[in-house]
Design a protein around this motif. Structure first.
Motif, PDB file in Angstrom:
ATOM      1  N   PRO A 151      42.536  60.142 -21.512  1.00  0.00           N
ATOM      2  CA  PRO A 151      42.803  60.347 -22.944  1.00  0.00           C
ATOM      3  C   PRO A 151      43.383  59.092 -23.600  1.00  0.00           C
ATOM      4  O   PRO A 151      44.065  58.296 -22.953  1.00  0.00           O
ATOM      5  CB  PRO A 151      43.843  61.468 -22.974  1.00  0.00           C
ATOM      6  CG  PRO A 151      43.893  62.030 -21.605  1.00  0.00           C
ATOM      7  CD  PRO A 151      43.367  60.994 -20.674  1.00  0.00           C
ATOM      8  N   ARG A 152      43.114  58.956 -24.865  1.00  0.00           N
ATOM      9  CA  ARG A 152      43.663  57.825 -25.630  1.00  0.00           C
ATOM     10  C   ARG A 152      45.192  57.783 -25.524  1.00  0.00           C
ATOM     11  O   ARG A 152      45.784  56.721 -25.414  1.00  0.00           O
ATOM     12  CB  ARG A 152      43.230  57.955 -27.086  1.00  0.00           C
ATOM     13  CG  ARG A 152      43.830  56.910 -27.987  1.00  0.00           C
ATOM     14  CD  ARG A 152      43.463  57.015 -29.426  1.00  0.00           C
ATOM     15  NE  ARG A 152      42.780  58.225 -29.831  1.00  0.00           N
ATOM     16  CZ  ARG A 152      42.138  58.358 -30.962  1.00  0.00           C
ATOM     17  NH1 ARG A 152      42.069  57.354 -31.814  1.00  0.00           N
ATOM     18  NH2 ARG A 152      41.555  59.485 -31.282  1.00  0.00           N
ATOM     19  N   THR A 153      45.823  58.961 -25.537  1.00  0.00           N
ATOM     20  CA  THR A 153      47.291  59.019 -25.486  1.00  0.00           C
ATOM     21  C   THR A 153      47.852  58.516 -24.170  1.00  0.00           C
ATOM     22  O   THR A 153      49.030  58.171 -24.103  1.00  0.00           O
ATOM     23  CB  THR A 153      47.781  60.461 -25.713  1.00  0.00           C
ATOM     24  OG1 THR A 153      47.168  61.313 -24.734  1.00  0.00           O
ATOM     25  CG2 THR A 153      47.437  60.947 -27.112  1.00  0.00           C
ATOM     26  N   ALA A 154      47.023  58.450 -23.115  1.00  0.00           N
ATOM     27  CA  ALA A 154      47.491  57.965 -21.817  1.00  0.00           C
ATOM     28  C   ALA A 154      47.347  56.456 -21.673  1.00  0.00           C
ATOM     29  O   ALA A 154      47.844  55.873 -20.715  1.00  0.00           O
ATOM     30  CB  ALA A 154      46.730  58.667 -20.699  1.00  0.00           C
ATOM     31  N   LEU A 155      46.673  55.812 -22.625  1.00  0.00           N
ATOM     32  CA  LEU A 155      46.438  54.362 -22.557  1.00  0.00           C
ATOM     33  C   LEU A 155      47.618  53.586 -23.117  1.00  0.00           C
ATOM     34  O   LEU A 155      48.224  53.998 -24.110  1.00  0.00           O
ATOM     35  CB  LEU A 155      45.191  53.995 -23.352  1.00  0.00           C
ATOM     36  CG  LEU A 155      43.878  54.603 -22.883  1.00  0.00           C
ATOM     37  CD1 LEU A 155      42.784  54.329 -23.906  1.00  0.00           C
ATOM     38  CD2 LEU A 155      43.494  54.056 -21.523  1.00  0.00           C
ATOM     39  N   GLN A 156      47.900  52.449 -22.507  1.00  0.00           N
ATOM     40  CA  GLN A 156      48.916  51.564 -23.070  1.00  0.00           C
ATOM     41  C   GLN A 156      48.447  51.161 -24.470  1.00  0.00           C
ATOM     42  O   GLN A 156      47.277  50.791 -24.653  1.00  0.00           O
ATOM     43  CB  GLN A 156      49.078  50.333 -22.183  1.00  0.00           C
ATOM     44  CG  GLN A 156      50.238  49.450 -22.571  1.00  0.00           C
ATOM     45  CD  GLN A 156      50.373  48.285 -21.607  1.00  0.00           C
ATOM     46  OE1 GLN A 156      49.416  47.570 -21.349  1.00  0.00           O
ATOM     47  NE2 GLN A 156      51.563  48.111 -21.077  1.00  0.00           N
ATOM     48  N   TYR A 157      49.317  51.292 -25.429  1.00  0.00           N
ATOM     49  CA  TYR A 157      49.033  51.007 -26.846  1.00  0.00           C
ATOM     50  C   TYR A 157      48.025  51.981 -27.459  1.00  0.00           C
ATOM     51  O   TYR A 157      47.574  51.766 -28.580  1.00  0.00           O
ATOM     52  CB  TYR A 157      48.547  49.568 -27.060  1.00  0.00           C
ATOM     53  CG  TYR A 157      49.398  48.525 -26.404  1.00  0.00           C
ATOM     54  CD1 TYR A 157      50.734  48.343 -26.772  1.00  0.00           C
ATOM     55  CD2 TYR A 157      48.889  47.733 -25.386  1.00  0.00           C
ATOM     56  CE1 TYR A 157      51.527  47.393 -26.136  1.00  0.00           C
ATOM     57  CE2 TYR A 157      49.672  46.781 -24.757  1.00  0.00           C
ATOM     58  CZ  TYR A 157      50.991  46.617 -25.127  1.00  0.00           C
ATOM     59  OH  TYR A 157      51.763  45.688 -24.498  1.00  0.00           O
TER      60      TYR A 157
END
Length: 180
Positions: free
Chosen positions: A133-139
């Motif tokens: 998920p996008r929320t798990a990516l740095q930044y």
């Protein structure tokens, strides 16, 4: 009124589709019973085998995504061992057959939340959006979280997933401390 009910239903459907696209790992469904057993296992080493299109890659990548993000899919919540999530943030290494023939066209799209993997129209029953998920990516952004030079994806919680290939020199695979 019927018009209000229709409008609310459409909004709810759009919300659900957006959630499914942006958090696909939460909606992951193992294709086979053997895959469920794979996810339920706490053994240090496991073998995944099968013929073409038997979901070996998706099963392994879903496991990496679960451990890396801490998101246990709805379908596994009753069997997934909580001890697998205690060591987060994790450092994982994924080793593929080839960086050019496997990592770029097959593996990365299976992890990129905005990319559809499967036959048919995006969002259909057969296939999935990328597991990370996008929320798990740095930044919150793949282009900022992924280092092309080091082939490493940095996660929001400080964890990382490094990508290597079997055709690299053995010395390039040496060293490093990895949880998975």
């Amino acid at each position: 009124s019927d018009a209000e009910l229709l409008k609310d239903t459409q909004e709810l459907t759009e919300l659900w589709e957006t959630r499914r696209r942006e958090n696909a790992i939460q909606f992951y469904e193992p294709v086979q019973e053997k895959a469920r057993a794979f996810h339920a296992s706490t053994k240090r080493e496991l073998l995944i085998s099968g013929g073409n299109r038997s979901s070996k890659t998706d099963t392994a990548l879903a496991e990496v995504a679960i451990q890396a993000t801490g998101i246990v899919p709805y379908s596994l919540q009753d069997i997934y061992p909580k001890e697998k999530l205690l060591r987060r943030p994790i450092r994982a290494r994924v080793v593929v057959a080839s960086l050019t023939d496997t990592l770029e066209p097959v593996i990365k799209p299976k992890l990129q939340w905005w990319k559809w993997n499967g036959p048919g129209e995006p969002g259909s029953v057969r296939g999935h959006w990328g597991w990370i998920p996008r929320t798990a990516l740095q930044y919150g952004d793949w282009t900022k979280a992924y280092s092309e030079k080091y082939r490493t994806l940095h996660l929001a919680d400080g964890g990382s997933i490094q990508f290597n290939s079997y055709d690299q020199e053995r010395e390039n695979l040496a060293g490093g401390s990895f949880h998975l």
